[in-house]
Design a protein around this motif. Structure first.
Motif, PDB file in Angstrom:
ATOM      1  N   VAL A  21       1.026  -1.189   0.067  1.00 13.89           N
ATOM      2  CA  VAL A  21       0.202   0.281   0.053  1.00 13.89           C
ATOM      3  C   VAL A  21       0.854   1.300  -0.037  1.00 13.89           C
ATOM      4  O   VAL A  21       0.750   2.228  -0.545  1.00 13.89           O
ATOM      5  N   GLU A  22       1.892   1.158   0.907  1.00 10.03           N
ATOM      6  CA  GLU A  22       2.892   2.280   0.849  1.00 10.03           C
ATOM      7  C   GLU A  22       3.546   2.445  -0.399  1.00 10.03           C
ATOM      8  O   GLU A  22       3.491   3.834  -0.931  1.00 10.03           O
ATOM      9  N   LYS A  23       4.017   1.591  -0.948  1.00 15.90           N
ATOM     10  CA  LYS A  23       4.906   1.608  -2.267  1.00 15.90           C
ATOM     11  C   LYS A  23       3.972   2.009  -3.370  1.00 15.90           C
ATOM     12  O   LYS A  23       4.631   2.663  -4.387  1.00 15.90           O
ATOM     13  N   ILE A  24       2.595   1.372  -3.582  1.00 20.10           N
ATOM     14  CA  ILE A  24       1.776   1.639  -4.607  1.00 20.10           C
ATOM     15  C   ILE A  24       1.470   3.186  -4.740  1.00 20.10           C
ATOM     16  O   ILE A  24       1.232   3.669  -5.538  1.00 20.10           O
ATOM     17  N   GLU A  25       1.021   3.758  -3.492  1.00 23.33           N
ATOM     18  CA  GLU A  25       0.822   5.073  -3.692  1.00 23.33           C
ATOM     19  C   GLU A  25       1.868   5.841  -4.247  1.00 23.33           C
ATOM     20  O   GLU A  25       1.825   7.033  -4.629  1.00 23.33           O
ATOM     21  N   ALA A  26       3.164   5.760  -3.641  1.00 18.00           N
ATOM     22  CA  ALA A  26       4.322   6.512  -3.873  1.00 18.00           C
ATOM     23  C   ALA A  26       4.408   6.443  -5.549  1.00 18.00           C
ATOM     24  O   ALA A  26       4.604   7.210  -6.291  1.00 18.00           O
ATOM     25  N   PHE A  27       4.258   5.009  -5.966  1.00 17.91           N
ATOM     26  CA  PHE A  27       4.317   4.895  -7.564  1.00 17.91           C
ATOM     27  C   PHE A  27       3.512   5.767  -8.242  1.00 17.91           C
ATOM     28  O   PHE A  27       3.646   6.174  -8.976  1.00 17.91           O
ATOM     29  N   ARG A  28       2.085   5.418  -7.563  1.00 14.27           N
ATOM     30  CA  ARG A  28       1.030   6.324  -8.410  1.00 14.27           C
ATOM     31  C   ARG A  28       1.465   7.710  -8.600  1.00 14.27           C
ATOM     32  O   ARG A  28       1.284   8.451  -9.644  1.00 14.27           O
ATOM     33  N   ASP A  29       1.955   8.304  -7.601  1.00 13.33           N
ATOM     34  CA  ASP A  29       2.464   9.817  -7.681  1.00 13.33           C
ATOM     35  C   ASP A  29       3.439  10.157  -8.552  1.00 13.33           C
ATOM     36  O   ASP A  29       3.640  11.272  -8.823  1.00 13.33           O
ATOM     37  N   SER A  30       4.190   8.926  -8.974  1.00 16.76           N
ATOM     38  CA  SER A  30       5.303   9.082  -9.595  1.00 16.76           C
ATOM     39  C   SER A  30       4.984   8.826 -11.469  1.00 16.76           C
ATOM     40  O   SER A  30       5.707   9.392 -12.173  1.00 16.76           O
ATOM     41  N   ILE A  31       3.842   8.717 -11.714  1.00 16.69           N
ATOM     42  CA  ILE A  31       3.313   8.219 -12.888  1.00 16.69           C
ATOM     43  C   ILE A  31       2.974   9.504 -13.802  1.00 16.69           C
ATOM     44  O   ILE A  31       2.433  10.427 -13.228  1.00 16.69           O
ATOM     45  N   GLN A  32       3.554   9.693 -14.845  1.00 16.79           N
ATOM     46  CA  GLN A  32       2.954  10.946 -15.942  1.00 16.79           C
ATOM     47  C   GLN A  32       2.208  10.461 -17.039  1.00 16.79           C
ATOM     48  O   GLN A  32       2.566   9.262 -17.552  1.00 16.79           O
ATOM     49  N   THR A  33       1.262  11.171 -17.077  1.00 17.03           N
ATOM     50  CA  THR A  33       0.327  10.811 -18.220  1.00 17.03           C
ATOM     51  C   THR A  33       0.384  11.911 -19.394  1.00 17.03           C
ATOM     52  O   THR A  33       0.254  13.177 -18.922  1.00 17.03           O
ATOM     53  N   TYR A  34       0.267  11.664 -20.564  1.00 17.09           N
ATOM     54  CA  TYR A  34       0.179  12.572 -21.383  1.00 17.09           C
ATOM     55  C   TYR A  34      -0.751  12.067 -22.727  1.00 17.09           C
ATOM     56  O   TYR A  34      -0.941  10.860 -22.923  1.00 17.09           O
ATOM     57  N   PHE A  35      -1.569  12.883 -23.293  1.00 16.63           N
ATOM     58  CA  PHE A  35      -2.430  12.396 -24.638  1.00 16.63           C
ATOM     59  C   PHE A  35      -2.636  13.384 -25.426  1.00 16.63           C
ATOM     60  O   PHE A  35      -2.602  14.681 -25.084  1.00 16.63           O
ATOM     61  N   VAL A  36      -2.726  13.209 -26.777  1.00 15.62           N
ATOM     62  CA  VAL A  36      -3.135  13.802 -27.892  1.00 15.62           C
ATOM     63  C   VAL A  36      -4.244  13.203 -28.539  1.00 15.62           C
ATOM     64  O   VAL A  36      -4.259  11.926 -28.814  1.00 15.62           O
ATOM     65  N   LEU A  37      -5.461  14.154 -28.819  1.00 14.85           N
ATOM     66  CA  LEU A  37      -6.520  13.577 -29.378  1.00 14.85           C
ATOM     67  C   LEU A  37      -7.006  14.381 -30.702  1.00 14.85           C
ATOM     68  O   LEU A  37      -6.607  15.599 -30.608  1.00 14.85           O
ATOM     69  N   ASP A  38      -7.465  13.670 -31.687  1.00 14.25           N
ATOM     70  CA  ASP A  38      -8.052  14.642 -32.625  1.00 14.25           C
ATOM     71  C   ASP A  38      -9.326  15.381 -32.500  1.00 14.25           C
ATOM     72  O   ASP A  38      -9.420  16.363 -32.925  1.00 14.25           O
ATOM     73  N   ASN A  39     -10.108  14.780 -31.389  1.00 13.62           N
ATOM     74  CA  ASN A  39     -11.293  15.523 -30.924  1.00 13.62           C
ATOM     75  C   ASN A  39     -11.529  15.610 -29.433  1.00 13.62           C
ATOM     76  O   ASN A  39     -11.449  14.411 -28.776  1.00 13.62           O
ATOM     77  N   LEU A  40     -11.387  16.689 -28.819  1.00  8.07           N
ATOM     78  CA  LEU A  40     -11.728  16.556 -27.316  1.00  8.07           C
ATOM     79  C   LEU A  40     -13.058  17.162 -27.007  1.00  8.07           C
ATOM     80  O   LEU A  40     -13.525  17.293 -25.819  1.00  8.07           O
ATOM     81  N   GLU A  41     -13.941  17.076 -27.930  1.00  4.89           N
ATOM     82  CA  GLU A  41     -15.332  17.435 -27.599  1.00  4.89           C
ATOM     83  C   GLU A  41     -16.056  16.537 -26.730  1.00  4.89           C
ATOM     84  O   GLU A  41     -16.856  16.999 -25.789  1.00  4.89           O
ATOM     85  N   THR A  42     -15.830  15.056 -26.637  1.00  2.00           N
ATOM     86  CA  THR A  42     -16.439  14.196 -25.542  1.00  2.00           C
ATOM     87  C   THR A  42     -15.788  14.700 -24.295  1.00  2.00           C
ATOM     88  O   THR A  42     -16.853  14.934 -23.160  1.00  2.00           O
ATOM     89  N   LEU A  43     -14.710  14.901 -24.125  1.00  2.13           N
ATOM     90  CA  LEU A  43     -13.920  15.356 -22.595  1.00  2.13           C
ATOM     91  C   LEU A  43     -14.852  16.673 -22.310  1.00  2.13           C
ATOM     92  O   LEU A  43     -15.050  17.071 -21.136  1.00  2.13           O
ATOM     93  N   ARG A  44     -14.786  17.833 -23.378  1.00  4.18           N
ATOM     94  CA  ARG A  44     -15.256  18.957 -22.998  1.00  4.18           C
ATOM     95  C   ARG A  44     -16.900  18.840 -22.556  1.00  4.18           C
ATOM     96  O   ARG A  44     -17.326  19.511 -21.581  1.00  4.18           O
ATOM     97  N   LYS A  45     -17.838  18.325 -23.461  1.00  6.87           N
ATOM     98  CA  LYS A  45     -19.047  18.206 -23.247  1.00  6.87           C
ATOM     99  C   LYS A  45     -19.425  17.267 -21.959  1.00  6.87           C
ATOM    100  O   LYS A  45     -20.281  17.640 -21.328  1.00  6.87           O
ATOM    101  N   ASN A  46     -18.591  16.599 -21.627  1.00  6.34           N
ATOM    102  CA  ASN A  46     -18.867  15.732 -20.338  1.00  6.34           C
ATOM    103  C   ASN A  46     -18.318  16.373 -19.120  1.00  6.34           C
ATOM    104  O   ASN A  46     -18.070  15.861 -18.081  1.00  6.34           O
ATOM    105  N   GLY A  47     -17.756  17.697 -19.097  1.00  2.00           N
ATOM    106  CA  GLY A  47     -17.110  18.486 -18.128  1.00  2.00           C
ATOM    107  C   GLY A  47     -15.958  18.101 -17.735  1.00  2.00           C
ATOM    108  O   GLY A  47     -15.731  18.200 -16.555  1.00  2.00           O
TER     109      GLY A  47
END
Length: 282
Positions: free
Chosen positions: A149-175
C-alpha cells in the motif's frame, strides 16, 4: 480464482490489460456502462470498438458513461484472496473510485474485516495499467500488504500521463476539461498536448497539426521520465496503431525503458480518446 491465490487485483474497465493477463485469475475487470443515445452496452469482453466508433460518429450528441455500482465492486472483493486491490480511473473523471470505496465499506459491513485497498489512479487507461502491473510485481516479490500500500501510493504519484486527441469534444461536453483554462479552436488545426495534474486534465503544450503534437508528446515523455530503465512505457491508442508506433520510436530514441506495451483502447478509453487518440504513461 484458485484457492491458493493470495491476492487479487480488481480494475475498472478504463484499465487496458495486456492480452496475456486478460484471462489471468489474479485480475478482475469491473465494467462501466456506455451510452450512445439508444445504444447501451457494458464495457466488457463483448465491446466492439469499430461498432462503437461508428455509433459515436453517427450520433449528434455526446456519448456518456456510467460507473459500476458499489455492489458490483463488493462482489469483486468477495473472494478467497487474502489481499484485494482495486484500481480505478481518476476520481476527477468518474465516480468509479467512490463506488469502489463504498463497495469496500459494504463488504466489511457484510463479511467483516479483510485487507482491501482502493487506489485512485489519478489517471486513466494505461495509467491504471501501470498501477495494476506494479501491484502484481510487488505481490510476487513477497512484500507485506502494508508495504505494498505504501509503495503503490508513492508509485502512483510518480506516474506521468500525456495524450493527444483528434477530438476533445467528448471530454469538453462531459465537463472533464474544467482544469483547462482555454483551448484554441480546432478549426485552426492547432492540437493541444494534454497531461494530468493529480488526476485533473491540464494542457501541456500546443502545436499545429497532429504529427507535431505527437512529436511534442514524445519529447515531453522522454524528457520528464525519471529512471526510465526501471519503468514501463505504456501507449494506448484508439484505432491508431501507426501513431502509437511512431510515438514509441520517438520516445525510445531518447529514453530506454525496461518494457514497452502498446494496446488498443476498449470502451471507456475509446469514448474519451475518440478515433485516433493516443495516450502515453511513463
Amino acid at each position: 480464482m484458485d484457492i491458493d491465490m493470495s491476492y487479487k487485483i480488481v480494475v475498472d474497465s478504463c484499465c487496458e490489460l495486456p492480452e496475456n493477463l486478460r484471462q489471468d485469475r489474479r485480475f478482475e475487470r469491473v465494467p462501466l456502462g456506455l451510452e450512445v443515445g439508444e445504444y447501451c452496452r457494458m464495457d466488457d469482453e463483448t465491446f466492439n470498438q469499430a461498432e462503437f466508433l461508428r455509433k459515436v460518429a453517427e450520433y449528434p450528441k455526446c456519448p456518456k458513461s456510467s460507473c459500476p455500482s458499489p455492489e458490483r465492486f463488493m462482489e469483486s472483493y468477495d473472494d478467497s484472496a487474502e489481499h484485494i486491490y482495486a484500481v480505478t480511473l481518476s476520481s476527477h473523471l468518474s465516480g468509479s473510485y467512490n463506488s469502489a470505496e463504498l463497495g469496500k465499506k459494504l463488504y466489511h459491513e457484510k463479511h467483516g474485516e479483510k485487507q482491501i485497498h482502493v487506489i485512485d489512479s489519478e489517471s486513466a487507461s494505461g495509467g491504471e495499467t501501470q498501477i495494476a502491473l506494479k501491484l502484481m510485481e510487488l505481490e510476487e516479490a513477497g512484500f507485506s500488504f502494508e508495504k505494498i500500500v505504501e509503495k503503490i501510493e508513492a508509485f502512483r504519484d510518480s506516474i506521468q500521463t500525456y495524450f493527444v486527441l483528434d477530438n476533445l469534444e467528448t471530454l469538453r461536453k462531459n465537463g472533464r476539461l474544467s482544469g483547462v483554462k482555454a483551448l484554441v479552436a480546432s478549426t485552426l488545426n492547432i492540437k493541444p498536448v494534454m497531461g494530468a495534474d493529480k488526476g485533473e486534465i491540464i494542457q501541456r503544450s500546443q502545436t499545429i497539426g497532429i504529427k507535431k503534437a505527437l512529436g511534442k508528446l514524445a519529447e515531453l515523455a522522454a524528457a520528464e521520465v525519471k529512471n526510465p530503465g526501471e519503468r514501463r512505457l505504456i501507449i494506448t491508442h484508439c484505432n491508431a496503431l501507426a501513431r502509437a508506433q511512431q510515438v514509441k520510436e520517438q520516445i525510445l530514441a531518447k529514453a530506454g525503458f525496461k518494457e514497452c506495451i502498446i494496446m488498443d483502447t476498449r470502451g471507456i478509453s475509446s469514448m474519451y480518446a475518440n478515433d485516433g487518440g493516443v495516450i502515453v504513461t511513463t
